[in-house]
Design a protein around this motif. Structure first.
Motif, PDB file in Angstrom:
ATOM      1  N   THR A 158      10.139   2.209   9.039  1.00  0.00           N
ATOM      2  CA  THR A 158      10.006   0.769   8.768  1.00  0.00           C
ATOM      3  C   THR A 158       8.980   0.189   9.739  1.00  0.00           C
ATOM      4  O   THR A 158       9.329  -0.459  10.719  1.00  0.00           O
ATOM      5  N   PRO A 159       7.696   0.421   9.474  1.00  0.00           N
ATOM      6  CA  PRO A 159       6.646   0.010  10.410  1.00  0.00           C
ATOM      7  C   PRO A 159       6.372  -1.490  10.357  1.00  0.00           C
ATOM      8  O   PRO A 159       5.442  -1.953   9.686  1.00  0.00           O
ATOM      9  N   ASP A 160       7.191  -2.261  11.073  1.00  0.00           N
ATOM     10  CA  ASP A 160       7.030  -3.714  11.042  1.00  0.00           C
ATOM     11  C   ASP A 160       6.778  -4.306  12.423  1.00  0.00           C
ATOM     12  O   ASP A 160       6.903  -5.518  12.614  1.00  0.00           O
ATOM     13  N   ALA A 161       6.416  -3.474  13.400  1.00  0.00           N
ATOM     14  CA  ALA A 161       6.088  -3.982  14.726  1.00  0.00           C
ATOM     15  C   ALA A 161       4.681  -4.584  14.717  1.00  0.00           C
ATOM     16  O   ALA A 161       3.894  -4.371  13.790  1.00  0.00           O
ATOM     17  N   ARG A 162       4.342  -5.317  15.785  1.00  0.00           N
ATOM     18  CA  ARG A 162       3.015  -5.947  15.852  1.00  0.00           C
ATOM     19  C   ARG A 162       1.905  -4.909  15.834  1.00  0.00           C
ATOM     20  O   ARG A 162       0.851  -5.124  15.229  1.00  0.00           O
ATOM     21  N   LEU A 163       2.142  -3.781  16.515  1.00  0.00           N
ATOM     22  CA  LEU A 163       1.128  -2.732  16.518  1.00  0.00           C
ATOM     23  C   LEU A 163       0.921  -2.176  15.118  1.00  0.00           C
ATOM     24  O   LEU A 163      -0.216  -1.896  14.715  1.00  0.00           O
ATOM     25  N   ASP A 164       2.010  -2.026  14.347  1.00  0.00           N
ATOM     26  CA  ASP A 164       1.879  -1.555  12.967  1.00  0.00           C
ATOM     27  C   ASP A 164       1.075  -2.547  12.129  1.00  0.00           C
ATOM     28  O   ASP A 164       0.245  -2.150  11.306  1.00  0.00           O
ATOM     29  N   ASP A 165       1.337  -3.835  12.310  1.00  0.00           N
ATOM     30  CA  ASP A 165       0.580  -4.858  11.578  1.00  0.00           C
ATOM     31  C   ASP A 165      -0.900  -4.812  11.944  1.00  0.00           C
ATOM     32  O   ASP A 165      -1.780  -4.993  11.094  1.00  0.00           O
ATOM     33  N   LEU A 166      -1.181  -4.570  13.242  1.00  0.00           N
ATOM     34  CA  LEU A 166      -2.574  -4.485  13.685  1.00  0.00           C
ATOM     35  C   LEU A 166      -3.272  -3.292  13.052  1.00  0.00           C
ATOM     36  O   LEU A 166      -4.411  -3.398  12.572  1.00  0.00           O
ATOM     37  N   VAL A 167      -2.594  -2.145  13.005  1.00  0.00           N
ATOM     38  CA  VAL A 167      -3.170  -0.953  12.377  1.00  0.00           C
ATOM     39  C   VAL A 167      -3.432  -1.204  10.898  1.00  0.00           C
ATOM     40  O   VAL A 167      -4.480  -0.811  10.353  1.00  0.00           O
ATOM     41  N   PRO A 242       7.974  -9.066  -3.076  1.00  0.00           N
ATOM     42  CA  PRO A 242       7.338  -9.120  -1.752  1.00  0.00           C
ATOM     43  C   PRO A 242       7.492  -7.796  -1.015  1.00  0.00           C
ATOM     44  O   PRO A 242       8.561  -7.193  -0.991  1.00  0.00           O
ATOM     45  N   ALA A 243       6.393  -7.336  -0.417  1.00  0.00           N
ATOM     46  CA  ALA A 243       6.428  -6.082   0.331  1.00  0.00           C
ATOM     47  C   ALA A 243       7.262  -6.245   1.594  1.00  0.00           C
ATOM     48  O   ALA A 243       7.229  -7.304   2.230  1.00  0.00           O
ATOM     49  N   PRO A 244       8.010  -5.209   1.981  1.00  0.00           N
ATOM     50  CA  PRO A 244       8.884  -5.333   3.152  1.00  0.00           C
ATOM     51  C   PRO A 244       8.126  -5.401   4.464  1.00  0.00           C
ATOM     52  O   PRO A 244       8.650  -5.928   5.454  1.00  0.00           O
ATOM     53  N   THR A 245       6.912  -4.848   4.525  1.00  0.00           N
ATOM     54  CA  THR A 245       6.140  -4.840   5.764  1.00  0.00           C
ATOM     55  C   THR A 245       4.690  -5.176   5.461  1.00  0.00           C
ATOM     56  O   THR A 245       4.229  -5.115   4.312  1.00  0.00           O
ATOM     57  N   ARG A 246       3.951  -5.521   6.520  1.00  0.00           N
ATOM     58  CA  ARG A 246       2.523  -5.777   6.375  1.00  0.00           C
ATOM     59  C   ARG A 246       1.796  -4.518   5.906  1.00  0.00           C
ATOM     60  O   ARG A 246       0.878  -4.576   5.095  1.00  0.00           O
ATOM     61  N   ARG A 247       2.228  -3.381   6.406  1.00  0.00           N
ATOM     62  CA  ARG A 247       1.617  -2.116   6.019  1.00  0.00           C
ATOM     63  C   ARG A 247       1.759  -1.885   4.516  1.00  0.00           C
ATOM     64  O   ARG A 247       0.801  -1.498   3.842  1.00  0.00           O
ATOM     65  N   ALA A 248       2.961  -2.121   3.982  1.00  0.00           N
ATOM     66  CA  ALA A 248       3.187  -1.935   2.551  1.00  0.00           C
ATOM     67  C   ALA A 248       2.379  -2.937   1.732  1.00  0.00           C
ATOM     68  O   ALA A 248       1.867  -2.609   0.653  1.00  0.00           O
ATOM     69  N   ALA A 249       2.255  -4.170   2.221  1.00  0.00           N
ATOM     70  CA  ALA A 249       1.492  -5.186   1.495  1.00  0.00           C
ATOM     71  C   ALA A 249       0.014  -4.812   1.411  1.00  0.00           C
ATOM     72  O   ALA A 249      -0.615  -4.949   0.353  1.00  0.00           O
ATOM     73  N   VAL A 250      -0.555  -4.331   2.505  1.00  0.00           N
ATOM     74  CA  VAL A 250      -1.962  -3.923   2.501  1.00  0.00           C
ATOM     75  C   VAL A 250      -2.160  -2.712   1.597  1.00  0.00           C
ATOM     76  O   VAL A 250      -3.158  -2.610   0.874  1.00  0.00           O
ATOM     77  N   THR A 251      -1.200  -1.786   1.606  1.00  0.00           N
ATOM     78  CA  THR A 251      -1.271  -0.614   0.731  1.00  0.00           C
ATOM     79  C   THR A 251      -1.306  -1.026  -0.740  1.00  0.00           C
ATOM     80  O   THR A 251      -2.146  -0.558  -1.525  1.00  0.00           O
ATOM     81  N   ASP A 252      -0.382  -1.908  -1.128  1.00  0.00           N
ATOM     82  CA  ASP A 252      -0.326  -2.355  -2.525  1.00  0.00           C
ATOM     83  C   ASP A 252      -1.607  -3.095  -2.911  1.00  0.00           C
ATOM     84  O   ASP A 252      -2.133  -2.907  -4.021  1.00  0.00           O
ATOM     85  N   GLU A 253      -2.099  -3.939  -2.012  1.00  0.00           N
ATOM     86  CA  GLU A 253      -3.323  -4.682  -2.308  1.00  0.00           C
ATOM     87  C   GLU A 253      -4.502  -3.739  -2.515  1.00  0.00           C
ATOM     88  O   GLU A 253      -5.290  -3.900  -3.459  1.00  0.00           O
ATOM     89  N   ALA A 254      -4.634  -2.730  -1.636  1.00  0.00           N
ATOM     90  CA  ALA A 254      -5.739  -1.785  -1.771  1.00  0.00           C
ATOM     91  C   ALA A 254      -5.632  -0.988  -3.061  1.00  0.00           C
ATOM     92  O   ALA A 254      -6.639  -0.731  -3.737  1.00  0.00           O
ATOM     93  N   LEU A 255      -4.411  -0.600  -3.421  1.00  0.00           N
ATOM     94  CA  LEU A 255      -4.212   0.171  -4.645  1.00  0.00           C
ATOM     95  C   LEU A 255      -4.582  -0.656  -5.874  1.00  0.00           C
ATOM     96  O   LEU A 255      -5.239  -0.161  -6.800  1.00  0.00           O
ATOM     97  N   LEU A 256      -4.188  -1.914  -5.884  1.00  0.00           N
ATOM     98  CA  LEU A 256      -4.508  -2.782  -7.021  1.00  0.00           C
ATOM     99  C   LEU A 256      -5.998  -3.084  -7.093  1.00  0.00           C
ATOM    100  O   LEU A 256      -6.574  -3.154  -8.186  1.00  0.00           O
TER     101      LEU A 256
END
Length: 501
Positions: A158-167, A242-256
């Protein structure tokens, strides 16, 4: 006189990256395509007890070689410096402690039952005590490292830390559309598993359910076109969750961004959602609207059958049913909290996974309130049987919370309750509340408000015939039927494939 030319049957693949069991959309799309004369193959993940007459089913098991690497090899860092560096080390060390603990217990029993001379007995017990001390120290050290390992794995899952969001932000900036490859390698695991299956089926059209299946379908179509075989791709876009994490949201956006505009046709489940999809992804045409409704059939089954019989309740016992997953945003806790105030009312939860952790929490809460005897948990039934199965209940409930993805379209369960001729009790989510007030087939309550839910259920139980009469209007269920809704889908297939290509 020349014989007429016989053309081969066109092949349609219905593709989902999820399990086929309980996927009513996949089953109904397959049935519509089959009835239109296409040769149909259903492709999805196990478990696969689902069956579709006349259609081939391909089960695809997706590995975790790439997607599971983060959990198998967590990077402990400064926060968990003692964590094991791999899942193998964690499993080996914890297993060794368990094995030594069992051996030590066996040795203690042996010292109690085997007769020895007093000096030998004292020497053996001293050695056993020293072994127990060593095991205690080892177990404590192993337990500390194991706890840190589990914490590190949970963070990686569950990568939802600030560092995960930055990555995630950096990947979006530097990699653009290709960011999904870096952020979710599990999508590559899906490509490894699904790609060969799609290539072997060689369909003329792929109906892709969801954006992940769309990516698989577009890549399969490109490979087929390179080999001289044309594949049309239809993207079936559900309401966005809604995506559970920023990482998942960026992944879905890139895929679309990579694949949404590559689809040859797009369908979705609501008019407003169709407009949003066209504007967001720059689609050349407005998506076709195909709501996920059951087929119109004859009158429902007997009141003594179905869900009531499965709960072993007589016809006079009031029964409400909640069909679907029991995640917190669907409001199942509202039903549990209301049962103490509704006395003789029983509640049946028809769920895809009876062992789900959220369901265990609900059962614990029901036990605390003393209503566990009036709560029944039942597994899903085959999709074509759902309305008849539910029809012996008194009320169908949808106590969902007011979240964005619940606001614009009617839930599939709402249509299934309607075809079961059940009065409904729904929360004041915009789409469901408007439909219920217009048709008059139930009551609306304030989401998360248990007292108002009790009021709505009581109103329906007081005069259920009043709400069932709403379904006597022929146009209501006919309008909400798969026979009506599948027509635009088959028209789209016809435009893409032609009567015979």
């Amino acid at each position: 006189m020349a014989e007429p030319l016989t053309l081969p049957t066109l092949r349609v693949a219905v593709l989902t990256d999820g399990a086929l069991d309980g996927d009513s959309r996949a089953m109904r799309v397959a049935a519509a395509a089959r009835s239109a004369g296409y040769q149909v193959t259903l492709i999805g993940a196990p478990p696969a007890r689902a069956a579709q007459p006349g259609a081939e089913i391909r089960h695809v098991a997706v590995g975790t070689a790439l997607g599971g690497y983060r959990e198998r090899r967590p990077r402990p860092g400064l926060r968990w410096p003692l964590a094991y560096r791999s899942a193998e080390s964690y499993e080996r060390r914890t297993a060794l402690v368990a094995a030594h603990r069992s051996l030590l217990a066996t040795r203690a029993a042996e010292l109690d039952v085997v007769h020895r001379a007093l000096p030998l007995q004292a020497f053996a017990r001293t050695g056993h005590a020293m072994s127990a001390v060593r095991l205690g120290l080892r177990a404590g050290w192993t337990g500390l490292r194991a706890a840190q390992h589990r914490a590190a794995v949970h963070r990686r899952g569950t990568p939802d830390a600030r560092l995960d969001d930055l990555v995630a932000g950096l990947a979006r900036l530097l990699l653009g559309r290709r960011a999904w490859r870096r952020l979710d390698p599990g999508l590559l695991d899906q490509e490894i598993a699904y790609g060969p299956v799609l290539d072997s089926v060689r369909p003329h059209l792929i109906h892709a359910l969801g954006h992940r299946a769309l990516a698989l379908a577009i890549r399969a179509a490109l490979r087929a076109e390179g080999a001289g075989h044309r594949i049309e791709v239809v993207w079936d876009a559900p309401p966005g969750i809604p995506a559970p994490t920023r990482r998942a949201a960026v992944t879905d956006e890139a895929l679309l961004r990579s694949y949404a505009r590559e689809a040859d046709g797009v369908v979705t489940v609501g008019d407003r959602l169709a407009g949003e999809l066209r504007a967001r992804h720059g689609l050349s045409a407005l998506p076709a609207v195909v709501r996920n409704t059951p087929p119109l059939t004859s009158a429902p089954a007997s009141r003594d059958a179905g869900v009531r019989a499965r709960c072993r309740l007589g016809p006079d016992v009031p029964l409400l049913v909640h069909a679907g997953p029991v995640t917190p945003d669907r409001g199942p806790v509202t039903v549990i909290e209301a049962l103490p105030k509704l006395y003789d009312l029983h509640a049946a939860f028809v769920v895809p996974d009876p062992d789900h952790p959220h369901l265990a929490e609900l059962l614990d809460r029901a036990a605390q309130l003393g209503v566990h005897a009036r709560l029944h948990v039942l597994p899903y039934v085959p999709v074509p049987e759902v309305p008849a199965f539910l029809s012996s209940a008194d009320i169908g409930v949808l106590p969902v919370h007011q979240l964005p993805h619940h606001q614009t379209v009617l839930a599939t369960r709402y249509y299934e309750y309607a075809h079961a001729r059940l009065p409904v009790v729904v929360s004041d989510v915009r789409a469901m509340a408007a439909a219920t007030l217009e048709v008059g087939n139930g009551e609306v309550f304030r989401a998360r408000d248990t007292a108002d839910f009790v009021r709505a259920v009581g109103a329906v139980l007081t005069n259920p015939r009043r709400y069932r009469k709403a379904y006597d209007r022929v146009d209501v269920l006919r309008q909400w039927s798969w026979q009506t809704e599948s027509a635009p889908l088959l028209d789209l297939y016809g435009r893409l494939l032609g009567p015979r290509r």
